[in-house]
Design an enzyme around this catalytic site. Structure first.
Site, PDB file in Angstrom:
ATOM      1  N   GLU A 194     -14.276 -12.018  -0.666  1.00 53.60           N
ATOM      2  CA  GLU A 194     -12.880 -12.129  -1.117  1.00 53.60           C
ATOM      3  C   GLU A 194     -12.301 -13.475  -0.700  1.00 53.60           C
ATOM      4  O   GLU A 194     -11.350 -13.568   0.071  1.00 53.60           O
ATOM      5  CB  GLU A 194     -12.068 -10.960  -0.554  1.00 53.60           C
ATOM      6  CG  GLU A 194     -12.571  -9.627  -1.095  1.00 53.60           C
ATOM      7  CD  GLU A 194     -12.120  -8.400  -0.302  1.00 53.60           C
ATOM      8  OE1 GLU A 194     -12.535  -7.299  -0.666  1.00 53.60           O
ATOM      9  OE2 GLU A 194     -11.365  -8.563   0.674  1.00 53.60           O
TER      10      GLU A 194
ATOM     11  N   GLU B 105      -3.479  -7.308  -1.060  1.00 51.02           N
ATOM     12  CA  GLU B 105      -4.579  -7.502  -1.997  1.00 51.02           C
ATOM     13  C   GLU B 105      -4.198  -8.528  -3.046  1.00 51.02           C
ATOM     14  O   GLU B 105      -3.204  -8.365  -3.739  1.00 51.02           O
ATOM     15  CB  GLU B 105      -4.892  -6.171  -2.707  1.00 51.02           C
ATOM     16  CG  GLU B 105      -5.321  -5.045  -1.795  1.00 51.02           C
ATOM     17  CD  GLU B 105      -6.811  -5.079  -1.481  1.00 51.02           C
ATOM     18  OE1 GLU B 105      -7.513  -5.994  -1.968  1.00 51.02           O
ATOM     19  OE2 GLU B 105      -7.259  -4.191  -0.733  1.00 51.02           O
TER      20      GLU B 105
ATOM     21  N   HIS C 110     -13.714  -9.381   4.489  1.00 53.29           N
ATOM     22  CA  HIS C 110     -14.730  -9.254   3.444  1.00 53.29           C
ATOM     23  C   HIS C 110     -15.051 -10.641   2.897  1.00 53.29           C
ATOM     24  O   HIS C 110     -14.221 -11.256   2.243  1.00 53.29           O
ATOM     25  CB  HIS C 110     -14.216  -8.342   2.321  1.00 53.29           C
ATOM     26  CG  HIS C 110     -14.045  -6.929   2.763  1.00 53.29           C
ATOM     27  ND1 HIS C 110     -12.984  -6.143   2.382  1.00 53.29           N
ATOM     28  CD2 HIS C 110     -14.807  -6.171   3.585  1.00 53.29           C
ATOM     29  CE1 HIS C 110     -13.110  -4.950   2.948  1.00 53.29           C
ATOM     30  NE2 HIS C 110     -14.205  -4.947   3.680  1.00 53.29           N
TER      31      HIS C 110
ATOM     32  N   HIS D  42      -6.618  -9.460   1.806  1.00 54.26           N
ATOM     33  CA  HIS D  42      -7.848  -9.111   1.071  1.00 54.26           C
ATOM     34  C   HIS D  42      -7.801  -9.655  -0.347  1.00 54.26           C
ATOM     35  O   HIS D  42      -6.768 -10.138  -0.806  1.00 54.26           O
ATOM     36  CB  HIS D  42      -8.004  -7.587   0.991  1.00 54.26           C
ATOM     37  CG  HIS D  42      -8.491  -6.957   2.259  1.00 54.26           C
ATOM     38  ND1 HIS D  42      -9.748  -6.447   2.400  1.00 54.26           N
ATOM     39  CD2 HIS D  42      -7.871  -6.787   3.452  1.00 54.26           C
ATOM     40  CE1 HIS D  42      -9.891  -5.969   3.627  1.00 54.26           C
ATOM     41  NE2 HIS D  42      -8.762  -6.158   4.280  1.00 54.26           N
TER      42      HIS D  42
HETATM   43 ZN   LIG Z   1     -11.345  -6.371   1.077  1.00 51.94          ZN
END
Ligand SMILES: [Zn+2]
Length: 1071
Positions: free
Chosen positions: A787, A966, A784, A881
């Site tokens: 990010e 994350e 992504h 992420h």
């Molecule tokens: Zn992500």
């Protein structure tokens, strides 16, 4: 007689009453009248008697109610009503069926003409007490048919306050039932209430307040609201509000004013009501009255409700764009078969031009009760848990034939190489570097030290070329801060070289200074920002002023990518904007007021949404002036900008002056639903049709500066390539580092694949064997593009892995690392937030990636399938992420047991055997990494995630330790960094700590040591259970879980009837 205890007297009287109730014929009215009178007297004078008669266990209440039912005598009835209302036994009364008896009494009393006034008053007073204790009151009243009696009494007594107040109180109770509300509306109660409300008067304010509450309750029904609007009640209410606003100068009747607003608020739930409100000049009236109220803090509820109404009624606008589709399009090799991209391509032209103000369905969204929303959220979350036990069993499947997978053999040459040459000398390991000349080697003594540069550059002396750094003029006379000592992986000239071979869709020819100069992590901590009181309200009022005072609005477009060649307006009156460089994505800037700008972000390429990431340049600023910036097309329903996250700013003046760094900055930051909307069709059928504003205010400190603003520390594809080149140069002795080009992206960029391990000691068979037997650890990042924080984590990992520490060497000897540091280079380059050039979220393509549309995913999965076919599935897979809505760093994993525990699958029928190994790595991280939080981790498998890297690698490749890691974009609320915003240093540390944790995992999992460390795993067991039963471990969305802190950033408000609730909470959370 005086020596008889009063209690026994009361009991004696009760017994007499009971006896009378038993008689078949009631001839004597006098006896019950006398007895009831005596009891009333006793109960009024003696607390003890009252208690005795009104307890649940005594039969007193039954006897009294029976007498009430039976008697036809007015005085006896009044006596009994007196007894019932004196006692505190309302609950007992309700439990013994008193509500029904009273409603029957009301009905029969209503049949008399005229009804007895005293009796009516007594019954209604008692019902007003009983109603709130009886949950079925509304239904009972409707079924008994007694509602009309009350309505008639109100009709005939609108000027009789003594009788009016209790009747209105009962009417309010009837109205809180939605079925009753409709039937009361049909029988003319709306008009009746308006008769009671009338103009300002200091008399009977209690009745007025109750009448307003009743009206507000009735107007919750859309049918009533429509009827009310047709009867021009909106303008009537506005006039009444103004009347009270002018006359109630000492603010004694705030609740009445609030009651009027409560009615208007419910009328604004329907489109007809909003239209009537605007036509009746409601915006101006509520705006002006609110401005008057602002200085008085106690009037905050009025200001907040007014602001809420104004936001609901603010006419919906479309964004000032000809289309919300991305400015740039990229021709795809083939069209995706379905999904949002196909939909976008098939859309009739101009469909997104529709500003959606059409339907009342939207009201449901606007007016949803907070509780309901969370209820629904919880519901949908539970719906998302995977319940198909077959899907929960990891099933290694070989989807591609081995013959085809053999093409990946070349990415694993370390497994077949014979290392005949001297393996210890650096250049011999086959480092494959993309095109580009050799980096210039700068002797360290030659560099100008950062501190020496500062005094030499006076602000006014900046070269004119500063405003633009193009690839052609990159060798300008600029004084580049020398950061070689602080940033060993950064080299400005090398960066320029790298950008020259980076392919962007808009064919960028400029380079942003921060990426050119580099970024040094600030030395001082940056605390999470405290939210100032009333920020959101102030901002919303400024927005409403645009409508009230349209002549004050400049509305001047100063930057517009949709216009050919994007003319930069330079009249000295406005800021200059630019975003045409790697990862930049500003589409349009509009000067609203002298120091306020609306900014519109470009959609992801081949898409018409996903706006969140931003990166743009500003120049031409004035000194010491507060500029307000509004990014007006955000889409997320909430943001960490409401919880202390600041934007990042980079000042070129500061950089040249010796502080080349991104700094958390901006005041008055908040995020809220605005008045721009799009059609649901344009939003790909998404529910949310409103856009959100992210606003922040900045004061610049240098004249003639060039400043950059971004969502998070940028990390471009060119930066990655520069870092990889420097890492290869600087790697420690004995590091085997190879860079391969995994594939080419749709945009023509190469996707690097790194192999890192320890070079074999020699080419002897045993040493080669040792290398070839090392388990694989597979790491990926940046699928992504928005990010960027995860790229900094990856940088930390890579620096550790290629470093010279003893543990790094041990780790390299333990594993072969396969790393794809940027799964979505095109998205990163083109300033996208979520997608690749195909307009799709690549982390939803893992189940069935297309070789043509998702090459990086297709081939990364291919590598994993190749490993699996070789019986060498990785020990650990981790995809890095960033998380926009939660704090700290945490992991998502996959566990059958923990998923099953969240559902009602009958687990006893499945003997679930599961190794707890998936918990070890996160557990180790929580001990090692200060930013890591175990309690935020989740190991539940969700249906909506079945096509993500984590779930597919777990299910299809059979990797038990398959994770998404994350990292917060905001900061931490626990551990050493509690209360601080996260910076690149902390992110890089996280990446390094993951390596340390992998080393410990290696020690725990190597067969010899496993036995001695089983206690660690056993120790986790009890905690496991308690962790997963807590709701926080459940996740709504891989990247956006639902459990968020509570701040009302949108237009919702709490139940207006709940006065106390509203006053207790922070007024800023309303409207
Ligand atoms: Zn992500």
């Amino acid at each position: 007689q005086s020596c008889v205890p009063s209690s026994s007297r009361a009991l004696m009287l009760l017994a007499q009453l009971e006896k009378l109730n038993g008689e078949t014929l009631l001839t004597d009215a006098e006896a019950p009248r006398q007895i009831s009178n005596k009891i009333l007297h006793l109960i009024q004078t003696q607390e003890k008697t009252r208690k005795e008669l009104m307890t649940k266990s005594s039969s007193g209440m039954e006897v009294i109610l029976a007498s009430l039912e039976r008697t036809r005598d007015l005085q006896t009835t009044l006596n009994i009503l007196g007894i019932l209302s004196t006692g505190r036994g309302v609950c007992v009364l309700v439990s013994k069926g008193g509500t029904g008896v009273l409603l029957q009494l009301l009905l029969s009393c209503g049949k008399e003409t005229p009804p007895n006034e005293e009796l009516m008053m007594q019954i209604h007073s008692l019902l007003a007490k009983v109603g709130p204790k009886d949950r079925k009151f509304g239904v009972k009243a409707r079924l008994s048919g007694s509602m009309n009696v009350t309505v008639n009494v109100v009709k005939q007594n609108s000027h009789n306050p003594r009788l009016l107040l209790p009747c209105l109180q009962v009417l309010r109770l009837y109205s809180s039932n939605s079925v009753n509300a409709i039937s009361l509306g049909q029988s003319g109660v709306l008009d009746l209430l308006f008769k009671v409300i009338g103009p300002y008067s200091r008399k009977n304010t209690s009745s007025l307040k109750v009448a307003l509450d009743t009206l507000a309750a009735l107007l919750k029904s859309k049918m009533n609201a429509r009827r009310s609007v047709e009867r021009r009640h909106v303008s009537l209410l506005l006039a009444t509000y103004l009347d009270w606003h002018r006359n109630d100068s000492r603010h004694r009747h705030m609740l009445i004013r609030k009651g009027i607003l409560g009615c208007l608020k419910n009328l604004a739930n329907i489109k007809l009501g909003r239209k009537a409100f605007v036509e009746a000049d409601g915006m101006r009236i509520l705006y002006n009255t609110s401005v008057d109220c602002l200085p008085v803090r106690t009037l905050d509820p009025l200001v907040n409700t007014s602001s809420l109404i104004m936001r609901k009624c603010f006419p919906k606008n479309r964004l000032p764009l000809s289309t919300i589709k991305s400015v740039y399009q990229h021709a795809l090799p083939m069209l995706p078969a379905g999904g949002t991209v196909a939909q976008l391509y098939n859309q009739p032209p101009g469909v997104d031009d529709v500003a959606d103000d059409s339907d009342d369905n939207e009201d449901a969204e606007l007016d949803t009760d907070n509780d309901m929303e969370s209820e629904q959220e919880r519901h949908s979350r539970n719906d998302d848990i995977e319940t198909d036990i077959n899907k929960l069993r990891p099933k290694p499947v070989q989807t591609r034939p081995y013959e085809e997978l053999k093409m990946y053999e070349r990415f694993f040459i370390e497994l077949s190489e014979d290392f005949q040459a001297d393996v210890t000398s650096k250049p011999l390991s086959p480092v494959l570097i993309p095109t580009g000349q050799a980096p210039p080697t700068v002797p360290e003594t030659e560099g100008i030290s950062v501190t020496r540069v500062a005094p030499q550059v006076a602000e006014a002396d900046l070269p004119g070329s500063l405003s633009r750094l193009t690839l052609e003029s990159s060798q300008a006379v600029l004084e580049v801060p020398d950061t070689a000592a602080l940033l060993p992986l950064h080299d400005p000239d090398l960066y320029i070289d790298m950008t020259k071979v980076t392919h962007s869709v808009p064919r960028y020819s400029e380079v942003a200074y921060p990426d050119y100069f580099g970024h040094v992590a600030p030395s001082s901590p940056e605390p999470i920002l405290d939210r100032a009181y009333g920020v959101q309200r102030t901002k919303i009022f400024q927005d409403i002023e645009r409508l009230i005072h349209p002549n004050d609005i400049l509305d001047k477009v100063v930057y517009d990518l949709d216009v050919e060649s994007c003319p930069a307006i330079d009249d000295g009156e406005a800021l200059k904007f630019n975003s045409q460089f790697e990862s930049g994505n500003l589409r349009k800037a509009i000067q609203i007021r002298k120091f306020e700008y609306d900014l519109i972000l470009n959609a992801d390429i081949n898409s018409n949404h996903y706006h969140q990431w931003f990166y743009f340049e500003v120049s031409g600023m004035r000194l010491g002036v507060a500029y307000r910036f509004n990014i007006i097309n955000c889409e997320k329903a909430n943001s960490q900008f409401n919880y202390g996250m600041q934007v990042l700013m980079y000042s070129v003046q500061d950089a040249i002056g010796g502080r080349p760094q991104w700094v958390r900055t901006g005041q008055d930051i908040c995020y809220y639903k605005n008045h721009f909307s799009r059609s649901s069709m344009a939003a790909g059928g998404q529910k949310g049709k409103s856009y959100y504003t992210m606003t922040f205010t900045v004061t610049f400190h240098h004249r003639d500066d060039v400043c950059y603003f971004t969502y998070h520390y940028p990390y471009t594809y060119s930066t990655l390539k520069m870092h990889l080149r420097k890492l290869a140069e600087k790697r420690a002795e004995g590091v085997y580092l190879r860079e391969d080009a995994l594939c080419e992206t749709l945009g023509g960029n190469s996707c690097p694949l790194l192999t890192i391990t320890a070079a074999p000691e020699s080419s002897k068979h045993e040493h080669l064997n040792h290398l070839r037997n090392r388990p694989v650890v597979f790491l990926t990042a940046r699928v992504h593009p928005g990010e960027s924080n995860c790229s900094w984590v990856m940088k930390g990992t890579l620096e550790f892995l290629t470093g010279s520490s003893a543990s790094a060497q041990t780790l390299r000897e333990a594993f072969i690392f396969k790393i794809v540091p940027m799964l979505n280079p095109d998205g990163v380059i083109n300033g996208s937030h979520r997608c690749s050039l195909s307009g799709e979220d690549l982390n939803r393509q893992w189940q069935n990636p297309s070789r043509d549309l998702h090459p990086t995913i297709y081939h990364t999965k291919g590598l994993l399938q190749y490993l699996s076919a070789q019986q060498r599935a990785p020990l650990v897979f981790c995809d890095y992420h960033g998380h926009s809505r939660k704090k700290n760093v945490f992991m998502y994993g996959c566990s059958v047991k923990e998923t099953v525990w969240q559902t009602d699958i009958n687990t006893t029928s499945y003997e679930l055997q599961e190794d707890l190994g998936y918990r070890t790595l996160p557990k180790l991280l929580s001990q090692l990494a200060p930013a890591f939080s175990m309690s935020s981790c989740s190991f539940v498998v969700e249906r909506s995630k079945e096509a993500t890297a984590r779930v597919v690698v777990w299910r299809e490749i059979g990797v038990q330790r398959s994770y998404t890691m994350e990292s917060t974009l905001c900061g931490c609320d626990q551990g050493k960094y509690k209360g601080l915003q996260i910076g690149t240093r902390e992110l890089e540390e996280m990446g390094a700590q993951l390596c340390v944790a992998l080393l410990r995992l290696h020690r725990l999992t190597s067969p010899l040591e496993l036995r001695t460390h089983t206690h660690l795993l056993e120790h986790e067991l009890p905690e496991t259970r308690c962790n997963i039963t807590s709701p926080t471990t459940h996740v709504l969305d891989e990247d956006e879980p639902g459990d968020l802190e509570k701040v009302d950033y949108s237009a919702e408000s709490d139940d207006p009837d709940d006065e106390q609730n509203e006053q207790l909470s922070d007024p800023d959370t309303f409207g």
